[in-house]
Design an enzyme around this catalytic site. Structure first.
Site, PDB file in Angstrom:
ATOM      1  N   GLU A 274      44.281  -6.810  43.625  1.00 52.36           N
ATOM      2  CA  GLU A 274      42.912  -5.931  43.365  1.00 52.36           C
ATOM      3  C   GLU A 274      43.597  -4.637  42.576  1.00 52.36           C
ATOM      4  O   GLU A 274      44.598  -4.054  42.959  1.00 52.36           O
ATOM      5  CB  GLU A 274      42.099  -5.364  44.674  1.00 52.36           C
ATOM      6  CG  GLU A 274      41.074  -4.730  44.299  1.00 52.36           C
ATOM      7  CD  GLU A 274      40.480  -3.982  45.765  1.00 52.36           C
ATOM      8  OE1 GLU A 274      39.460  -4.582  46.215  1.00 52.36           O
ATOM      9  OE2 GLU A 274      41.120  -3.195  46.522  1.00 52.36           O
TER      10      GLU A 274
ATOM     11  N   TYR B  41      36.803  -1.613  38.051  1.00 52.66           N
ATOM     12  CA  TYR B  41      37.293  -2.378  39.343  1.00 52.66           C
ATOM     13  C   TYR B  41      37.776  -3.668  38.678  1.00 52.66           C
ATOM     14  O   TYR B  41      36.904  -4.482  37.829  1.00 52.66           O
ATOM     15  CB  TYR B  41      35.965  -2.645  40.149  1.00 52.66           C
ATOM     16  CG  TYR B  41      36.434  -3.331  41.467  1.00 52.66           C
ATOM     17  CD1 TYR B  41      37.233  -2.711  42.556  1.00 52.66           C
ATOM     18  CD2 TYR B  41      36.275  -4.745  41.445  1.00 52.66           C
ATOM     19  CE1 TYR B  41      37.535  -3.733  43.607  1.00 52.66           C
ATOM     20  CE2 TYR B  41      36.658  -5.440  42.441  1.00 52.66           C
ATOM     21  CZ  TYR B  41      37.270  -5.110  43.450  1.00 52.66           C
ATOM     22  OH  TYR B  41      37.577  -5.853  44.630  1.00 52.66           O
TER      23      TYR B  41
END
Ligand code: GDP
Ligand code: MN
Length: 389
Positions: A196, A108
């Site tokens: 992101e 992530y």
């Protein structure tokens, strides 16, 4: 402002971030020919402004043309329900057909603003993928952070430190460091509020690929990015919010029953507190701004009345630059044009307040005019009493 994954990936390419070859399509036939061109296996990905698509069945890994056809037929035009859409789901109008990555591990990586620290933060985790929210809740230590000094920016050693802590294979540390710095740069250059990548994949060949891409932008900076502003997809936004922004009104839909029209963000916040205080709930935030014209007031009023959740309208204006008589004219014109059946409570104060009250009182319409905030609050409470609880 939000954009779709396929648009975010275009920006990723422009900034040199690694993404797999892909093509957005809007029809089943197009999906199959795009997949044939890219080569199998491919991933068929629903394009909506909400995450959790994998969990909702909006992401399909397929190995041949029949698989693409089946997935495209199933997803295109359907209302996709994910943990982030609400039960009504979002209609899928576009698919992204992407060459499948051979994923060995999912990380992530995100860049956003840390309001408490007043700086940009880079967030990374080795436990990426579809359950990152759970990881953050259960195991906060698995979430790594580096804060960029506002004057200096993110320094290469910080990116390197993050890359090392991610426990990557040795040969992936340099590319990961570079990727983190590129994502940080994209965030700054494009005036994002969020950039992101989840998952950031490590392939079995040890390469990094941004398998998903999410970019949100700071609306106040959009004037600097004409190209970005054009990426806006009105189908993905609340129709009343779209109407409001078209005439420069600051409108945000909320879930209560009192529609409020206020000038100035501070007064709007205080008004929402006041509504809450009398046991009702605001149906929206609407700041018409200091320099609102009668036309803008009329538009704002119509937007409130068009909202089926609204059971009473509360107009709370402090007339400074916006004079009370201008406000009153706008409200009267709008109320006559739309033939309002709802109770409308008005509290006016400031420049030309007497003229304003006179216009309201002589309009022949049943406005509840309050002499001060306390009285206005009581009237709002009364108006929606039956509706609360
Ligand atoms: P989201 O659910 O909306 O976040 O959509 P993502 O694009 O993140 O996809 C969800 C999941 O699908 C990923 O975490 C992967 O596990 C899987 N996935 C997506 N693209 C690929 C791919 O190219 N190859 C493989 N093997 N899996 C993929
Ligand atoms: Mn994702």
């Amino acid at each position: 402002m939000k954009i779709h994954e396929y648009q975010a990936k275009e920006l990723f390419r422009k900034h040199g971030l690694p993404v797999a070859p892909s093509k957005p399509v809007t029809a089943v036939g197009e999906a199959v020919s795009a997949a044939d061109e890219l080569g199998y296996p491919v991933v068929v990905k629903a394009q909506i402004h909400a995450g959790g698509r994998g969990k909702g069945g909006g992401i399909a890994l397929v190995h041949d043309a029949d698989g693409v056809k089946e997935a495209a037929e199933r997803i295109l035009g359907s209302a996709l329900v994910t943990p982030q859409t609400g039960p009504e789901g979002r209609v899928v109008r576009t698919l992204l057909i992407e060459k499948a990555s051979d994923i060995a591990d999912e990380l992530y990586l995100a860049v956003t603003v840390d309001r408490a620290r007043r700086s940009i933060v880079v967030i990374a985790s080795r436990a990426g993928g579809v359950n990152i929210e759970e990881t953050a809740a259960k195991d906060p230590d698995a979430i790594l952070k580096e804060w960029a000094d506002p004057a200096i920016g993110l320094r290469p050693f910080q990116a390197h430190r993050l890359a090392r802590k991610l426990g990557l294979p040795a040969e992936a540390i340099r590319p990961a460091t570079k990727l983190i710095l590129q994502l940080y740069k994209l965030f700054c250059v494009e005036d994002c509020s969020l950039a992101e990548i989840n998952p950031l994949a490590i392939t079995s060949q040890g390469e990094l690929v941004a398998v998903d891409a999410k970019l949100n932008f700071d609306d106040n900076a959009l004037f600097r990015h004409k190209g970005t502003a054009e990426l806006r997809d009105l189908d993905e936004e609340d129709p009343l919010e779209v109407e409001a922004t078209a005439v420069n009104l600051n409108y945000i839909k909320l879930d209560g029953n009192v529609g409020c029209l206020v000038n100035g963000a501070g007064l709007a916040m205080a008004t929402m507190d006041l509504i809450d205080h009398v046991g009702a709930r605001p149906a929206n935030f609407l700041d018409v701004g200091g320099g609102a014209t009668a036309e803008m007031i009329e538009k704002g009023f119509r937007i409130l009345v068009d909202d089926p959740d609204v059971e009473a309208v509360f107009i709370n204006i402090f007339g400074g630059i916006l004079r009370c008589d201008v406000l009153a004219e706008g409200v009267v014109a709008a109320a006559k044009a739309v033939d309002v059946k709802l109770p409308v409570i008005v509290r006016l104060e400031g420049t030309n307040v007497e003229e304003g009250r006179k216009i309201l009182n002589e309009s022949g319409l049943a406005f509840g005019t309050a002499k001060d905030l306390r009285e206005a609050a009581q009237m709002v409470g009364e108006a929606v009493k039956g509706a609360v609880q």
